[in-house]
Design a protein around this motif. Structure first.
Motif, mmCIF file in Angstrom:
data_model
loop_
_atom_site.group_PDB
_atom_site.id
_atom_site.type_symbol
_atom_site.label_atom_id
_atom_site.label_comp_id
_atom_site.label_asym_id
_atom_site.label_seq_id
_atom_site.Cartn_x
_atom_site.Cartn_y
_atom_site.Cartn_z
ATOM 1 N N UNK A 233 2.082 2.282 -9.712
ATOM 2 C CA UNK A 233 3.353 2.992 -9.877
ATOM 3 C C UNK A 233 3.791 3.744 -8.623
ATOM 4 N N UNK A 234 2.846 4.266 -7.884
ATOM 5 C CA UNK A 234 3.146 5.111 -6.733
ATOM 6 C C UNK A 234 3.695 4.266 -5.587
ATOM 7 N N UNK A 235 4.842 4.669 -5.044
ATOM 8 C CA UNK A 235 5.521 3.848 -4.041
ATOM 9 C C UNK A 235 5.189 4.222 -2.603
ATOM 10 N N UNK A 236 4.784 5.436 -2.355
ATOM 11 C CA UNK A 236 4.600 5.894 -0.983
ATOM 12 C C UNK A 236 3.159 5.825 -0.516
ATOM 13 N N UNK A 237 2.846 6.623 0.495
ATOM 14 C CA UNK A 237 1.463 6.659 0.991
ATOM 15 C C UNK A 237 0.518 7.178 -0.085
ATOM 16 N N UNK A 315 -0.733 -2.305 1.268
ATOM 17 C CA UNK A 315 -1.176 -0.904 1.335
ATOM 18 C C UNK A 315 -2.499 -0.734 0.610
ATOM 19 N N UNK A 316 -2.574 -1.263 -0.606
ATOM 20 C CA UNK A 316 -3.812 -1.165 -1.392
ATOM 21 C C UNK A 316 -4.955 -1.911 -0.717
ATOM 22 N N UNK A 317 -4.633 -3.062 -0.149
ATOM 23 C CA UNK A 317 -5.641 -3.869 0.532
ATOM 24 C C UNK A 317 -6.183 -3.134 1.755
ATOM 25 N N UNK A 318 -5.313 -2.409 2.434
ATOM 26 C CA UNK A 318 -5.749 -1.626 3.598
ATOM 27 C C UNK A 318 -6.704 -0.516 3.179
ATOM 28 N N UNK A 346 3.237 -5.261 10.301
ATOM 29 C CA UNK A 346 3.208 -4.379 9.125
ATOM 30 C C UNK A 346 4.412 -3.448 9.074
ATOM 31 N N UNK A 347 4.815 -3.091 7.866
ATOM 32 C CA UNK A 347 5.817 -2.049 7.676
ATOM 33 C C UNK A 347 5.196 -0.703 8.044
ATOM 34 N N UNK A 348 6.013 0.320 8.289
ATOM 35 C CA UNK A 348 5.438 1.637 8.605
ATOM 36 C C UNK A 348 4.433 2.127 7.566
ATOM 37 N N UNK A 354 -3.315 0.908 7.523
ATOM 38 C CA UNK A 354 -4.204 0.106 8.365
ATOM 39 C C UNK A 354 -4.859 0.985 9.431
ATOM 40 N N UNK A 355 -4.074 1.876 10.043
ATOM 41 C CA UNK A 355 -4.639 2.788 11.051
ATOM 42 C C UNK A 355 -5.734 3.649 10.438
ATOM 43 N N UNK A 356 -5.490 4.123 9.241
ATOM 44 C CA UNK A 356 -6.508 4.924 8.533
ATOM 45 C C UNK A 356 -7.745 4.078 8.299
ATOM 46 N N UNK A 357 -7.543 2.838 7.858
ATOM 47 C CA UNK A 357 -8.677 1.960 7.560
ATOM 48 C C UNK A 357 -9.515 1.712 8.804
#
Length: 361
Positions: A233-237, A315-318, A346-348, A354-357
């Motif tokens: 459900x959550x759309x953002x970071x 996002x989830x995969x990252x 990648x989108x922002x 990805x950077x976090x990962x």
């Protein structure tokens, strides 16, 4: 078909027989007076526990007032459909825990590994409503399956399908919690089926096992911390403090159900719709990074997973990949390479994850 002195029509057994022929496990009938549930709904919304699910607040108390949602409604037929795939072996909970302990494999919630349940239930609920109309004559009705402001768990509890567990899901002594709910709002005064008592007792298993502490108290869920909410459900970071707890979960979370003792009674579905697709049995994170958007859409056609879209999927995969890198593995260099390659396009939102990962190991 019988009729009581109050004018209620008793079709309970007939409905049950028709429903079972359509693949449902149980049918109930509830009254439309849900006023006793309104205070709890208001408190939950005022606490902000619905997160970005603005639709929960947008419809206000219509969710607890079926006759306002569909004028003329006097009863709600509730339906339960089990979804544990046929052929699931004994000890399936242990197998699911083992998959969660494999960081280089992605994990998709059990309910989402087959066909989109909305499509399965809605069509069969409509057929049940048509059969009921054939018995009663002209029938005003609307069919719902997670598609409108409906207090599903409350209606299920009042109609005897089960009780509200401490994780807020419906629990049944005969079927645990691995089932979908659907409703038919009708203008016919059907006889109501009696509610059942709760049987959670002192058990705290679902509260204890929740990776993010989303069950903040018995029967009270803060969706903003729930992995199912965050990945769907959550759309953002995804909030950084919660990312590590997500582990390798890509879509949804079953932990509270895996820990629940009542799910030893979970029933296998006879329907082929919920048999897992091969992509979701033991998906490799590396293989999933190889999908482009067209591949994602192709593989998720007719699946509930499609609704989150390719950006949230990546996002989830990252996040899952970052958690895998933090664990360290012989495949880590290859996974780092896949992340680095994906970042270029990648989108922002995805790039930030990805950077976090990449920073995790």
């Amino acid at each position: 078909m019988t009729q009581s002195v109050t004018g209620e029509v008793d079709l309970t057994q007939t409905l049950q027989d028709m429903a079972q022929a359509l693949g449902f496990s149980q049918i109930g009938v509830a009254d439309v007076d849900l006023s006793a549930a309104e205070a709890g709904l208001i408190a939950w919304l005022q606490a902000g526990f619905h997160g970005q699910m603005d639709y929960m607040a947008r419809h206000g108390l219509k969710r607890a007032r079926p006759a306002e949602l569909v004028p003329g409604t006097v009863r709600v037929i509730t339906a339960r459909m089990d979804y544990l795939p046929r052929g699931t072996p004994e000890g399936w909970q242990a197998l699911e825990w083992q998959r969660l302990a494999q960081p280089m494999q992605g994990q998709v919630s059990l309910y989402a590994r087959g066909r989109d349940y909305h499509k399965v239930l809605r069509a069969r609920l409509q057929r049940l409503a048509d059969q009921l109309a054939a018995l009663l004559g002209p029938l005003g009705h609307r069919v719902f399956c997670d598609s409108a402001p409906v207090l599903e768990v409350e209606l299920a509890q009042r109609s005897g399908l089960g009780w509200r567990g401490k994780h807020t899901l419906t629990l049944s002594r005969e079927g645990g919690s691995l089932f979908f709910l659907g409703e038919i709002y009708v203008d016919a005064p059907l006889a109501c089926t009696p509610p059942v008592e709760g049987h959670c007792g002192r058990c705290q298993a679902c509260i204890t096992v929740c990776p993010t502490g989303a069950i903040v108290a018995p029967y009270r869920l803060d969706a903003r911390r729930c992995i199912s909410y965050l990945t769907i459900e959550h759309a953002g970071p995804i909030p950084e403090p919660l990312r590590a707890a997500i582990g390798n979960r890509l879509y949804g979370c079953d932990d509270c159900q895996l820990a629940c003792p009542w799910n030893k009674f979970a029933r296998r579905s006879p329907l082929p719709d919920f048999v897992p697709r091969s992509d979701w049995v033991a998906p490799s994170l590396l293989a999933l990074w190889a999908w482009d958007e067209a591949g994602f859409l192709s593989r998720t056609e007719g699946s509930p997973i499609r609704r989150i879209g390719f950006e949230r999927w990546q996002r989830n995969l990252a996040v899952a990949s970052g958690n895998a890198l933090a664990r360290g593995d012989a495949e880590s260099p290859a996974l780092r390479g896949a992340l680095t390659q994906a970042r270029a396009a990648a989108t922002p939102l995805v790039a930030e994850h990805i950077d976090w990962a990449l920073a995790q190991g």
